[in-house]
Write a protein that holds these residues in place. Structure first.
Motif, PDB file in Angstrom:
ATOM      1  N   GLN A  27     -44.059 -18.331   5.176  1.00 33.60           N
ATOM      2  CA  GLN A  27     -44.200 -16.948   5.618  1.00 33.60           C
ATOM      3  C   GLN A  27     -43.972 -16.033   4.417  1.00 33.60           C
ATOM      4  OE1 GLN A  27     -40.762 -17.082   8.480  1.00 33.60           O
ATOM      5  NE2 GLN A  27     -40.196 -15.128   7.517  1.00 33.60           N
ATOM      6  N   PHE A  28     -44.647 -14.905   4.430  1.00 33.55           N
ATOM      7  CA  PHE A  28     -44.670 -13.981   3.295  1.00 33.55           C
ATOM      8  C   PHE A  28     -44.003 -12.687   3.701  1.00 33.55           C
ATOM      9  CE2 PHE A  28     -46.691 -10.493   0.995  1.00 33.55           C
ATOM     10  CZ  PHE A  28     -46.741 -10.949  -0.319  1.00 33.55           C
ATOM     11  N   GLU A  29     -43.057 -12.220   2.884  1.00 37.16           N
ATOM     12  CA  GLU A  29     -42.374 -10.964   3.160  1.00 37.16           C
ATOM     13  C   GLU A  29     -42.468 -10.061   1.933  1.00 37.16           C
ATOM     14  OE1 GLU A  29     -41.259  -9.993   5.983  1.00 37.16           O
ATOM     15  OE2 GLU A  29     -41.312 -11.902   7.081  1.00 37.16           O
ATOM     16  N   MET A  30     -42.958  -8.862   2.143  1.00 37.83           N
ATOM     17  CA  MET A  30     -43.074  -7.881   1.081  1.00 37.83           C
ATOM     18  C   MET A  30     -41.796  -7.052   1.026  1.00 37.83           C
ATOM     19  SD  MET A  30     -45.460  -7.082  -1.086  1.00 37.83           S
ATOM     20  CE  MET A  30     -45.180  -5.992  -2.486  1.00 37.83           C
ATOM     21  N   LEU A  31     -41.159  -7.024  -0.124  1.00 37.09           N
ATOM     22  CA  LEU A  31     -39.939  -6.258  -0.291  1.00 37.09           C
ATOM     23  C   LEU A  31     -40.248  -4.823  -0.716  1.00 37.09           C
ATOM     24  CD1 LEU A  31     -37.819  -8.866  -2.320  1.00 37.09           C
ATOM     25  CD2 LEU A  31     -37.838  -8.521   0.157  1.00 37.09           C
ATOM     26  N   GLN A  32     -39.328  -3.935  -0.439  1.00 39.22           N
ATOM     27  CA  GLN A  32     -39.430  -2.578  -0.974  1.00 39.22           C
ATOM     28  C   GLN A  32     -39.041  -2.543  -2.451  1.00 39.22           C
ATOM     29  OE1 GLN A  32     -37.169   0.094   1.483  1.00 39.22           O
ATOM     30  NE2 GLN A  32     -38.417  -0.272   3.304  1.00 39.22           N
ATOM     31  N   ALA A  33     -38.320  -3.549  -2.892  1.00 36.97           N
ATOM     32  CA  ALA A  33     -37.879  -3.634  -4.283  1.00 36.97           C
ATOM     33  C   ALA A  33     -39.079  -3.758  -5.216  1.00 36.97           C
ATOM     34  CB  ALA A  33     -36.956  -4.835  -4.464  1.00 36.97           C
ATOM     35  N   THR A  34     -38.887  -3.339  -6.454  1.00 38.10           N
ATOM     36  CA  THR A  34     -39.925  -3.454  -7.464  1.00 38.10           C
ATOM     37  C   THR A  34     -39.430  -4.327  -8.615  1.00 38.10           C
ATOM     38  OG1 THR A  34     -39.172  -1.453  -8.595  1.00 38.10           O
ATOM     39  CG2 THR A  34     -40.882  -1.189  -6.900  1.00 38.10           C
ATOM     40  N   GLY A  35     -40.379  -4.784  -9.434  1.00 41.07           N
ATOM     41  CA  GLY A  35     -40.021  -5.624 -10.563  1.00 41.07           C
ATOM     42  C   GLY A  35     -39.965  -7.091 -10.181  1.00 41.07           C
ATOM     43  N   HIS A  36     -39.447  -7.901 -11.088  1.00 42.80           N
ATOM     44  CA  HIS A  36     -39.480  -9.353 -10.910  1.00 42.80           C
ATOM     45  C   HIS A  36     -38.119  -9.956 -10.576  1.00 42.80           C
ATOM     46  CE1 HIS A  36     -41.345 -13.246 -11.290  1.00 42.80           C
ATOM     47  NE2 HIS A  36     -40.510 -13.633 -12.255  1.00 42.80           N
ATOM     48  N   CYS A  37     -37.071  -9.152 -10.494  1.00 39.66           N
ATOM     49  CA  CYS A  37     -35.717  -9.688 -10.289  1.00 39.66           C
ATOM     50  C   CYS A  37     -34.999  -8.974  -9.146  1.00 39.66           C
ATOM     51  CB  CYS A  37     -34.908  -9.563 -11.575  1.00 39.66           C
ATOM     52  SG  CYS A  37     -35.642 -10.349 -13.020  1.00 39.66           S
ATOM     53  N   PRO A  38     -35.507  -9.030  -7.918  1.00 38.95           N
ATOM     54  CA  PRO A  38     -34.886  -8.282  -6.825  1.00 38.95           C
ATOM     55  C   PRO A  38     -33.501  -8.774  -6.461  1.00 38.95           C
ATOM     56  CG  PRO A  38     -36.543  -9.784  -5.962  1.00 38.95           C
ATOM     57  CD  PRO A  38     -36.682  -9.799  -7.456  1.00 38.95           C
ATOM     58  N   HIS A  39     -33.177 -10.036  -6.776  1.00 30.80           N
ATOM     59  CA  HIS A  39     -31.820 -10.524  -6.492  1.00 30.80           C
ATOM     60  C   HIS A  39     -30.784  -9.827  -7.364  1.00 30.80           C
ATOM     61  CE1 HIS A  39     -33.417 -12.770  -9.827  1.00 30.80           C
ATOM     62  NE2 HIS A  39     -32.266 -13.356 -10.074  1.00 30.80           N
ATOM     63  N   MET A  40     -31.250  -9.170  -8.427  1.00 30.53           N
ATOM     64  CA  MET A  40     -30.362  -8.378  -9.275  1.00 30.53           C
ATOM     65  C   MET A  40     -30.499  -6.886  -8.984  1.00 30.53           C
ATOM     66  SD  MET A  40     -31.043 -10.377 -12.872  1.00 30.53           S
ATOM     67  CE  MET A  40     -29.912  -9.339 -13.820  1.00 30.53           C
ATOM     68  N   SER A  41     -31.731  -6.414  -8.797  1.00 32.86           N
ATOM     69  CA  SER A  41     -31.965  -4.973  -8.644  1.00 32.86           C
ATOM     70  C   SER A  41     -31.820  -4.490  -7.207  1.00 32.86           C
ATOM     71  CB  SER A  41     -33.359  -4.622  -9.162  1.00 32.86           C
ATOM     72  OG  SER A  41     -34.369  -5.290  -8.421  1.00 32.86           O
ATOM     73  N   ALA A  42     -32.064  -5.379  -6.237  1.00 31.31           N
ATOM     74  CA  ALA A  42     -31.961  -5.002  -4.820  1.00 31.31           C
ATOM     75  C   ALA A  42     -31.391  -6.170  -4.023  1.00 31.31           C
ATOM     76  CB  ALA A  42     -33.336  -4.603  -4.273  1.00 31.31           C
ATOM     77  N   PRO A  43     -30.165  -6.610  -4.374  1.00 29.75           N
ATOM     78  CA  PRO A  43     -29.627  -7.828  -3.761  1.00 29.75           C
ATOM     79  C   PRO A  43     -29.490  -7.752  -2.252  1.00 29.75           C
ATOM     80  CG  PRO A  43     -27.916  -6.660  -4.982  1.00 29.75           C
ATOM     81  CD  PRO A  43     -29.219  -6.028  -5.338  1.00 29.75           C
ATOM     82  N   GLN A  44     -29.142  -6.588  -1.702  1.00 28.44           N
ATOM     83  CA  GLN A  44     -28.932  -6.509  -0.261  1.00 28.44           C
ATOM     84  C   GLN A  44     -30.231  -6.767   0.495  1.00 28.44           C
ATOM     85  OE1 GLN A  44     -25.794  -6.241   1.188  1.00 28.44           O
ATOM     86  NE2 GLN A  44     -27.036  -6.971   2.904  1.00 28.44           N
ATOM     87  N   GLU A  45     -31.331  -6.281  -0.028  1.00 31.27           N
ATOM     88  CA  GLU A  45     -32.611  -6.524   0.640  1.00 31.27           C
ATOM     89  C   GLU A  45     -32.957  -8.011   0.628  1.00 31.27           C
ATOM     90  OE1 GLU A  45     -37.195  -4.827   0.756  1.00 31.27           O
ATOM     91  OE2 GLU A  45     -35.962  -4.438  -1.018  1.00 31.27           O
ATOM     92  N   VAL A  46     -32.690  -8.675  -0.479  1.00 30.26           N
ATOM     93  CA  VAL A  46     -32.934 -10.110  -0.556  1.00 30.26           C
ATOM     94  C   VAL A  46     -31.996 -10.864   0.381  1.00 30.26           C
ATOM     95  CG1 VAL A  46     -32.903 -12.126  -2.086  1.00 30.26           C
ATOM     96  CG2 VAL A  46     -33.804  -9.944  -2.913  1.00 30.26           C
ATOM     97  N   ILE A  47     -30.739 -10.471   0.405  1.00 33.59           N
ATOM     98  CA  ILE A  47     -29.760 -11.092   1.300  1.00 33.59           C
ATOM     99  C   ILE A  47     -30.210 -10.959   2.748  1.00 33.59           C
ATOM    100  CG2 ILE A  47     -27.416 -10.830   2.227  1.00 33.59           C
ATOM    101  CD1 ILE A  47     -26.629 -10.008  -0.711  1.00 33.59           C
ATOM    102  N   ASP A  48     -30.642  -9.773   3.147  1.00 32.85           N
ATOM    103  CA  ASP A  48     -31.070  -9.546   4.531  1.00 32.85           C
ATOM    104  C   ASP A  48     -32.265 -10.418   4.882  1.00 32.85           C
ATOM    105  OD1 ASP A  48     -29.082  -7.665   4.769  1.00 32.85           O
ATOM    106  OD2 ASP A  48     -30.409  -5.928   4.508  1.00 32.85           O
ATOM    107  N   GLN A  49     -33.218 -10.550   3.963  1.00 31.55           N
ATOM    108  CA  GLN A  49     -34.403 -11.372   4.224  1.00 31.55           C
ATOM    109  C   GLN A  49     -34.031 -12.841   4.358  1.00 31.55           C
ATOM    110  OE1 GLN A  49     -37.428 -10.663   4.992  1.00 31.55           O
ATOM    111  NE2 GLN A  49     -37.770  -8.567   4.353  1.00 31.55           N
TER     112      GLN A  49
END
Length: 262
Positions: A235-257
């Motif tokens: 399954q494919f999920e599009m994040l609101q985060a940008t760039g190639h390292c969302p676990h660093m720049s937007a960790p909460q969004e990655v955690i929630d997904q």
């Protein structure tokens, strides 16, 4: 030497389910630090460094063994076997997405899920397939890395992290690139950016979550969509985060997904 010692394996938490976090090129396990507090109460977390990265044993580096991503996948399987764990959810950033896929093809019974953050099976444009780079672009980047490791790091860090990210995050990624041994950095870069694992994707039967960012110059949106089409159980999920390292720049969004997926 054990794989656990060789790859500087660290264990956090004592839950009944296991998450294994695998870092991307030029990084090490410290890049996952924002994720650890969110999962260590409910999961057992396995973190490690690939040989040549972080605090791994550099003396274990062998060009033949690590001549393709399969060598790194074999190390992942060896760590799992030494720890005697199963039902793993493997969380791979960037190139580790394909390393995890290769490991799951080899030993599907070891893995419950794969989570791919910014995956790319091939970075080079090939006919109708658009990996994001012409081969000449990749060769130019590799030549720059060979001739000017620090200059390459300063140039690539903002592009990979995302130019709209904070200077602190960009600086952290640049510092990680800079402290990687140049011999390892040059070798792993060639193995990473010249790899082509498109033919392997249909062989992955493990349930997979693909997390994709906008403005990702390393793994553009259409590449993530391609991976989703090729994997039979994804399954494919599009994040609101940008760039190639969302676990660093937007960790909460990655955690929630990840929590939603699990």
């Amino acid at each position: 030497m054990t794989a656990v010692a060789r790859n500087n394996v660290k264990i956090h938490g004592d839950g009944t389910r296991t998450l294994m976090f695998a870092h991307g090129y030029g990084c090490d396990q410290s890049m996952w630090r924002a994720m650890i507090p969110a999962f260590e109460k409910d999961f057992r977390l396995i973190l490690f460094d690939y040989v040549g990265a972080g605090d791994s044993d550099f003396s274990a580096f062998d060009r033949t063994h690590y001549s393709s991503l399969r060598g790194y996948a074999e190390d992942v399987l060896e760590i799992i076997e030494e720890l005697k764990v199963g039902g793993i959810t493997f969380v791979g950033h960037s190139v580790s997405s394909m390393i995890g896929a290769l490991a799951a093809i080899e030993k599907p019974s070891y893995f419950e899920n794969l989570i791919m953050i910014g995956p790319s099976p091939s970075y080079i444009n090939d006919g109708d397939y658009k990996g994001g780079f012409d081969r000449s672009d990749i060769e130019g980047l590799l030549d720059l890395l060979d001739s000017n490791h620090l200059g390459w790091s300063a140039t690539m860090a903002p592009l990979i992290m995302g130019t709209d990210q904070s200077p602190e995050l960009i600086g952290e990624l640049e510092a990680s690139f800079c402290r990687t041994d140049p011999r390892f950095a040059q070798h792993f870069a060639r193995v990473t950016f010249l790899s082509d694992n498109r033919a392997d994707l249909p062989k992955v039967t493990t349930k997979t979550l693909i997390l994709q960012c906008e403005k990702d110059m390393i793994a553009p949106i259409h590449v993530g969509e391609y991976v989703n089409r090729c994997l039979p159980n994804s399954q494919f999920e599009m994040l609101q985060a940008t760039g190639h390292c969302p676990h660093m720049s937007a960790p909460q969004e990655v955690i929630d997904q990840i929590r939603r997926f699990l």
